[in-house]
Design a protein around this motif. Sequence first.
Motif, mmCIF file in Angstrom:
data_model
loop_
_atom_site.group_PDB
_atom_site.id
_atom_site.type_symbol
_atom_site.label_atom_id
_atom_site.label_comp_id
_atom_site.label_asym_id
_atom_site.label_seq_id
_atom_site.Cartn_x
_atom_site.Cartn_y
_atom_site.Cartn_z
ATOM 1 N N LEU A 178 -4.415 -6.696 5.642
ATOM 2 C CA LEU A 178 -5.143 -7.727 4.908
ATOM 3 C C LEU A 178 -6.437 -7.133 4.363
ATOM 4 O O LEU A 178 -7.114 -6.375 5.050
ATOM 5 C CB LEU A 178 -5.483 -8.913 5.819
ATOM 6 C CG LEU A 178 -4.326 -9.771 6.318
ATOM 7 C CD1 LEU A 178 -4.772 -10.654 7.487
ATOM 8 C CD2 LEU A 178 -3.770 -10.638 5.186
ATOM 9 N N GLY A 179 -6.767 -7.473 3.115
ATOM 10 C CA GLY A 179 -8.040 -7.073 2.536
ATOM 11 C C GLY A 179 -8.109 -5.658 2.014
ATOM 12 O O GLY A 179 -9.192 -5.173 1.676
ATOM 13 N N GLN A 180 -6.975 -4.971 1.887
ATOM 14 C CA GLN A 180 -6.998 -3.599 1.405
ATOM 15 C C GLN A 180 -7.263 -3.559 -0.099
ATOM 16 O O GLN A 180 -7.168 -4.560 -0.804
ATOM 17 C CB GLN A 180 -5.672 -2.879 1.666
ATOM 18 C CG GLN A 180 -4.974 -3.172 2.970
ATOM 19 C CD GLN A 180 -3.913 -4.247 2.835
ATOM 20 O OE1 GLN A 180 -4.210 -5.363 2.393
ATOM 21 N NE2 GLN A 180 -2.688 -3.930 3.240
ATOM 22 N N SER A 181 -7.550 -2.344 -0.572
ATOM 23 C CA SER A 181 -7.648 -2.119 -2.011
ATOM 24 C C SER A 181 -6.948 -0.810 -2.331
ATOM 25 O O SER A 181 -6.471 -0.112 -1.434
ATOM 26 C CB SER A 181 -9.123 -2.045 -2.446
ATOM 27 O OG SER A 181 -9.710 -0.811 -2.051
ATOM 28 N N ALA A 182 -6.909 -0.472 -3.606
ATOM 29 C CA ALA A 182 -6.298 0.793 -4.013
ATOM 30 C C ALA A 182 -7.142 1.978 -3.605
ATOM 31 O O ALA A 182 -6.708 3.134 -3.740
ATOM 32 C CB ALA A 182 -6.090 0.800 -5.529
ATOM 33 N N SER A 183 -8.341 1.706 -3.063
ATOM 34 C CA SER A 183 -9.245 2.779 -2.659
ATOM 35 C C SER A 183 -9.352 2.959 -1.152
ATOM 36 O O SER A 183 -9.824 3.994 -0.685
ATOM 37 C CB SER A 183 -10.654 2.517 -3.212
ATOM 38 O OG SER A 183 -10.661 2.490 -4.610
ATOM 39 N N CYS A 184 -8.917 1.958 -0.370
ATOM 40 C CA CYS A 184 -9.123 2.043 1.079
ATOM 41 C C CYS A 184 -8.286 1.003 1.816
ATOM 42 O O CYS A 184 -8.169 -0.148 1.370
ATOM 43 C CB CYS A 184 -10.604 1.819 1.403
ATOM 44 S SG CYS A 184 -11.019 2.001 3.142
#
Length: 339
Positions: free
Chosen positions: A160-166
């Motif tokens: 949950l809450g991920q992004s393409a950066s982390c």
Amino acid sequence: MRAFSYVRPQTAAAAIEAFAAAGAGARYIAGGTTLYDLMKLDIEQPKHLIDVTAVQGMDAIEIRGDQLRFGALVPMSAIAADPGVLREYPVLAESLARAASQQLRNMATVGGNLLQRTRCLYFRNGAGGTSAGNTYPCNKRDPGSGCAAIGGADRGQAVLGQSASCTAVSPGDWPVALVALDAHVEVLGQSGARSIAVADLYRLPGKTPHREFELKQGEMITAIVVPKTPAGACSTYYKICDRESYAFALASAAVALEMDGGVVKQARIALGGVATVPWRATAAEASLAGRTLTPELALAAGHVAFADAKPGRDNGYKIELGARTVADALMIAAGRNAA
């Protein structure tokens, strides 16, 4: 060995002044259980340490009026063992008692605990960054270098809450309990004092995962304030990890319930070990309101909490584990309603 200066001011104002005078590379330190660790890994390279352990007035536990107030320098172990907290807010005591080892809990402060950095393997085992020839890129450690966990070894990463950066998990237990109870922190800096909701203290990674906290340069946490709620006594912090002690959560849930008999009047649910920030499960809370709590309903609410989860290569197990962790926490908290 990297050289650094060290001062130990006696007041909060003097600490702020010392930080401003030190300039770039300054860090506050209290128990040191996180910062020293990161210094040994060469992730943190402070040039100036401002030791705040001598600051007066930041080491008290107060339960009065309509709030609980914890000074930022209170050791984790002190709140975990406080009779009033144990009786009226077990979710707070349990979140601290189930974190780290007893030795660390005796040293670590509740203010510093809020500012832990991730335990992501690539963040912690790739000191120096790609600019130093490291083979493990990490955008938290070396902005713009990439994220080795995406497509890599991601068993412990967030769903949950991920992004393409982390995809790094927020590591704390204590912050999860505080988010469930709508706590806020008091901070002090060169611009004066202000208050920040604990839920707003943490930044989603987005495109800038190296910017983890909503603190201005030189600000320090001076206290943590928790509004009193009837749900406090009917609460728990439930944690699943690889081993019973001294381990970070694979999934955890902080739950506090206000009940009318067997009916849920209001539920508070926050998740740990599964998200990039302490995660409030508002949809799951809403799914319980006005309904009689049963094991089946509790599990359904757990699945609601993970409806937007996005698994990676090896961490898909966290979705069902997390849902069942929420369900178990709800039933434990509900059992305390009649206690």
